[in-house]
Write a protein that holds these residues in place. Sequence first.
Motif, PDB file in Angstrom:
ATOM      1  N   SER B 146      -6.975   2.296   9.993  1.00  0.00           N
ATOM      2  CA  SER B 146      -5.519   2.125  10.007  1.00  0.00           C
ATOM      3  C   SER B 146      -4.967   1.932   8.591  1.00  0.00           C
ATOM      4  O   SER B 146      -3.754   1.830   8.405  1.00  0.00           O
ATOM      5  CB  SER B 146      -5.148   0.923  10.875  1.00  0.00           C
ATOM      6  OG  SER B 146      -5.609  -0.273  10.264  1.00  0.00           O
ATOM      7  N   LEU B 147      -5.878   1.889   7.605  1.00  0.00           N
ATOM      8  CA  LEU B 147      -5.444   1.607   6.220  1.00  0.00           C
ATOM      9  C   LEU B 147      -5.451   2.860   5.351  1.00  0.00           C
ATOM     10  O   LEU B 147      -6.311   3.730   5.524  1.00  0.00           O
ATOM     11  CB  LEU B 147      -6.397   0.587   5.583  1.00  0.00           C
ATOM     12  CG  LEU B 147      -6.577  -0.744   6.313  1.00  0.00           C
ATOM     13  CD1 LEU B 147      -7.642  -1.574   5.589  1.00  0.00           C
ATOM     14  CD2 LEU B 147      -5.266  -1.506   6.380  1.00  0.00           C
ATOM     15  N   PRO B 148      -4.522   2.931   4.406  1.00  0.00           N
ATOM     16  CA  PRO B 148      -4.587   4.020   3.406  1.00  0.00           C
ATOM     17  C   PRO B 148      -5.852   3.859   2.541  1.00  0.00           C
ATOM     18  O   PRO B 148      -6.386   2.755   2.437  1.00  0.00           O
ATOM     19  CB  PRO B 148      -3.336   3.814   2.553  1.00  0.00           C
ATOM     20  CG  PRO B 148      -2.518   2.806   3.243  1.00  0.00           C
ATOM     21  CD  PRO B 148      -3.394   2.036   4.175  1.00  0.00           C
ATOM     22  N   PRO B 149      -6.342   4.943   1.937  1.00  0.00           N
ATOM     23  CA  PRO B 149      -7.610   4.896   1.176  1.00  0.00           C
ATOM     24  C   PRO B 149      -7.697   3.768   0.142  1.00  0.00           C
ATOM     25  O   PRO B 149      -8.718   3.079   0.067  1.00  0.00           O
ATOM     26  CB  PRO B 149      -7.665   6.259   0.493  1.00  0.00           C
ATOM     27  CG  PRO B 149      -6.851   7.150   1.354  1.00  0.00           C
ATOM     28  CD  PRO B 149      -5.776   6.302   1.956  1.00  0.00           C
ATOM     29  N   ASP B 150      -6.633   3.559  -0.630  1.00  0.00           N
ATOM     30  CA  ASP B 150      -6.687   2.525  -1.681  1.00  0.00           C
ATOM     31  C   ASP B 150      -6.855   1.127  -1.077  1.00  0.00           C
ATOM     32  O   ASP B 150      -7.615   0.299  -1.589  1.00  0.00           O
ATOM     33  CB  ASP B 150      -5.387   2.550  -2.501  1.00  0.00           C
ATOM     34  CG  ASP B 150      -5.269   3.821  -3.305  1.00  0.00           C
ATOM     35  OD1 ASP B 150      -6.295   4.497  -3.478  1.00  0.00           O
ATOM     36  OD2 ASP B 150      -4.149   4.143  -3.752  1.00  0.00           O
ATOM     37  N   TYR B 151      -6.136   0.875  -0.001  1.00  0.00           N
ATOM     38  CA  TYR B 151      -6.211  -0.432   0.651  1.00  0.00           C
ATOM     39  C   TYR B 151      -7.581  -0.617   1.296  1.00  0.00           C
ATOM     40  O   TYR B 151      -8.160  -1.702   1.279  1.00  0.00           O
ATOM     41  CB  TYR B 151      -5.124  -0.558   1.722  1.00  0.00           C
ATOM     42  CG  TYR B 151      -3.709  -0.585   1.207  1.00  0.00           C
ATOM     43  CD1 TYR B 151      -3.397  -0.270  -0.111  1.00  0.00           C
ATOM     44  CD2 TYR B 151      -2.656  -0.947   2.042  1.00  0.00           C
ATOM     45  CE1 TYR B 151      -2.098  -0.292  -0.571  1.00  0.00           C
ATOM     46  CE2 TYR B 151      -1.346  -0.986   1.592  1.00  0.00           C
ATOM     47  CZ  TYR B 151      -1.074  -0.652   0.280  1.00  0.00           C
ATOM     48  OH  TYR B 151       0.213  -0.683  -0.172  1.00  0.00           O
TER      49      TYR B 151
END
Lengths: 190, 218
Positions: B146-151
């Motif tokens: 559910s998270l973007p790659p950086d997060y």
Amino acid sequence: MRTECDTCGERMSLWLDGRLDRAQIEQMEAHITVCPICRATFVAWRRADTGLTSAPTVSPSLGFVARFQTRLAARRRRRYVWAGLVTLAVASVGLWLAVVALMAVSGLAVWQDVSAGGLWGQMIDIFLALGETGVACVDLALLVTRALEHGIRHPAFVAYTLVTVGLLLAWARIVGGRVRVYSPMAVDVR
Amino acid sequence: MAVLVLPATSRGGGRNMVDEERNWIACALQGDDDAFGQLVEAYQRPVFNLCYRMLGSPTEAEDAAQETFIRAYTRLSSYDADRKFSSWLLAIASHYCIDQLRRRRFKLVSWDDLPPWSWLPDPAPQPEEVTLNREAKHQVRALLESLPPDYRAAMILRYWHELSYEEIARVLDTTVSAIKSRLFRARQMMAASAAQAEAMPVATAAAGVGGLEAVGEG
């Protein structure tokens, strides 16, 4: 404008990472006690945190290092092939450029000589030199022939010739006899 | 906490191990492939774990981990000896996985690449597929996805590699305040995703955190 709930949310995140001091923790707890929304958020975050912290670590299957070394060798081969192709291409282009440059320089020089009228003069000089060399060679041949003519009549030359012919005949007889003795053709097969 | 156990060299577990690691690096720099093999042996687990948690697939994780070590091998001369080798490797792996995830969004598959029967369901699922199906039910995987790659990278480095904010910032080439912000927002997103999953019927709710599956749990 920042609300107390915003500050509390940031503090909850820092608390989960163990980055709050005692006073900040007390402030956060005090707010959670009175704010049902932040309390619900706190519970949800704790649950996710527990899920992540209890998740196992994962290892690759056996033979990872061997697979890496195989891949590295393949990558290296591919790099060498590319390097070779690039070198070949650069060398080919360089060679062609060199040939073209040489032809251009030669053509320019010839053109300059032709346009200046100097080339024909040089060519005539070369032909004259060749002619003089040919004449010199003929003169040399005549000289040697004349020397032989005079030499044949001399007794020393006659003696030398006779000795040489005698030795040649003797050598032919000895060697020819041995060749016949050891020749397989001379063996009696009866 | 299921903290990933890094090799003793990266935890400062003994002067001898640190010296040995330096020795391996020095030998690898001189073209000794066996010495680099020792480094791969020592760090295969943290690198693979990071790739697996980032990409969510054992096959892609294997590929990413191998690629990480290939890049490390080719860029070894640029390694700064003052930096921890494990952090350097994790930085390479993180950036590679982030790139892969960003590309994945725009990845187009040609019809020519697919076999004509690819749309048909396979009656006998392959073992890997069984593993994938199980993994798809994992709450942890769902949370991370559910998270973007950086997060996602920041969360994985925080939870599985137990790095400090400062170390995560160094690995991801950003600031400490950016990491603080990413972790805060990631938690918000994960909580929202979990609430959404709970609101859905049986299928996702059945997958508990305790039933986690791993390729090679250790």
